[in-house]
Design an enzyme around this catalytic site. Sequence first.
Site, PDB file in Angstrom:
ATOM      1  N   ASP A  11       2.058  -2.033   7.265  1.00  0.00           N
ATOM      2  CA  ASP A  11       1.372  -2.516   5.912  1.00  0.00           C
ATOM      3  C   ASP A  11       3.181  -3.433   5.619  1.00  0.00           C
ATOM      4  O   ASP A  11       4.193  -3.006   5.469  1.00  0.00           O
ATOM      5  CB  ASP A  11       1.753  -1.131   4.819  1.00  0.00           C
ATOM      6  N   ASP A 135     -10.688   5.268   2.080  1.00  0.00           N
ATOM      7  CA  ASP A 135      -9.522   6.112   1.961  1.00  0.00           C
ATOM      8  C   ASP A 135     -10.014   7.585   0.763  1.00  0.00           C
ATOM      9  O   ASP A 135     -10.407   7.683   0.249  1.00  0.00           O
ATOM     10  CB  ASP A 135      -8.861   5.497   0.975  1.00  0.00           C
TER      11      ASP A 135
END
Lengths: 270, 246
Positions: A11, A135
Site C-alpha cells: 500500500d 471490498d
Amino acid sequence: MLTKRIIPCIDVDLDDDGNPAVYTGVHFEDLKYTGDPVEMARAYNEAGADEFVFLDITASADGRETMLDVVSQVADEVFIPLTVGGGIRTTEDIKETLRAGADKVSITTGALERPELVNEGARAFGSQCIVISVDARRRFDEDGEHYTQVDGESCWFECTKKGGREGTGIDVLEWAAEAESRGAGELFVNSIDKDGTKDGYDIPLTSAVCDVVDTPVIASSGCGGPEHMHEVFTEANADAGLAASIFHFDEYSIADVKSYLDERDVPVRF
Amino acid sequence: MSQQSLTTRSSEDALASVVVVDYGLGNLRSVTRGLERAGAAVTITDDSAAFAEADGVVLPGVGAFREGVENADPIREDLLAVADRGQPLFGICLGMQMLLTTSEEGATDGDAAVTGLDLVPGTNVRFDHGQKVPHMGWNELSVERAHPLVEGVDTETEGDRAAGATGGSVDGRYAYFVHSYYAVPDDDGATVASTDYDLEFPAIVANESGNVFGTQFHPEKSGETGLTILRNFVDICVAYRRGRDA
C-alpha cells in the site's frame, strides 16, 4: 501444473515530505509506517514473490504521480507481474498505469460506478490486464440476493466503496459474475470483516466467488500465517493468496509460506 | 503507423542489436528492459528497414489474434523476409501465436480469412477442458527437444559475458503465462518445450531450421527463468551475426 501464487501487497502512501511510503493498517485504519516501496519490491522479488500488488491509498493527484513513478522504477528492474490499483476510473487512467510499467490494473469503485469501464478496458488492453477488485462486507439482513452460511448464520456479501466506509447495496456474487461477463480477467476479493484481523481469509466469501466465476481469484484480507494460505487454496480454491503485514513485519518470509504449502502438496513455484 | 524508432541503449557495450517490433499492441517497456538486462541494444520500431540490420527481431504482443494480425499486416512481408534470411525471429505470447497459421480466436469472429505468418504451420485453439481461463500464473516448463533457446548457446567467446551471467537450460523451471488460446502445431516436432494445464500444450515452438521460435509465456515477466531465456536469445543473435559476418 499451474502453481498457487503468493502475492505481497504494498500500500503506497505519501509521507510528510511527499515521498512514497508503505503503511500497513488494521481494518483499513490505524496505519503504521513500514518502508520504502521500491526497496520492499526488490526484497520480495529476491525472496520469491510470484507477483506484486501496489495500491495507491492516497487517492490524490500527487499520490497518483508518485505511484506511477514507483511502478516504473520497480518495473525496470523486477521482472515479475505488477498489478496496480487505486483511483482508476477511466480508460486514460488504465493506459497511463500500463504505460508506466504495470501489467494489470485493479479497479474497485470506478467499475462499480460505471461498469462499462470493464468492457472498455478489456477491449482496449485485453482482459488479461483488467482485475476487478471488491471490498466485500458481510450483511446479516434481508437485502441480499445470494446467502451463505457463516458460523451458523445466514449472510450475504455487499460491495462497499471507500475501504468499507460506504455501502452500495450490490451483491458481490452478482457483481463478480457481471464483471467477468464484461471482460474482467481476474477478481481480487477483499474482506472488510477480515482485513487486518490475521485470523484467516474469509473462506465462505472466497469460495462463493470462486463458484460463480471461471476467471482466477486472488484472495485477500485476514492472512496471519501459512496455514491461512493453505486454507484458502484448499478449501476455497483461490488461485492466489495476497498478504501484507505478515510479510512487511517479517513474521513469515515468502519462503516459509511456500515451504509450508509444498509440504502439504499445494503446488508453488521455487 | 508512425515511422519512428527509439534506441534505448548505446550499442557499444551491447552483445547484440535487437529490434522489438512496435505494431501498436502491448506494453513494450518490460520486454525492452529484460532484453537490455540480457545484453541487447534494443530498437523499438515499426520501420521494417531496421529489421535487416538487426541481429535479431522480437515480435511481442498481447491481445487478440485478429487484431495482432491486422496491425502487423503492413510489415507482414518484412517479417517473412526476416525468417527467410535465417535471422532470429522471436515471438512472445500473441507474437508466438502469430507465427502459426490460424486461430479459433480469429475464426469465431465470422471471418476465417485471418491468417498468421504460417512460419510454424498449425492453429491456435481455446482451452475448453473446464480449466479456468485465462491460464494465468506460473507453470512448469518441460523441455522436449534441443534448441538453443532452452539450453543456451556455446558462443565460444570469452569476454562476451561476465562469469555466471550466461544463459542455460530452463527444463523444470517456472514461467509466467497469461493466455486463453494455445498452439497446436501441425508437426509435433515443432514443440520445443511443453507445459501441463490439464492438458499438455506447447510452451515454446520453433520452425524446422530453428531460427523462428516463440514462447507462449512472457520471459520478461518470468523472473530469473525469463532472463535465462532472454540471454539465450541474445546468444542466438550473437551467433547469427558471427555467421553472417564470417
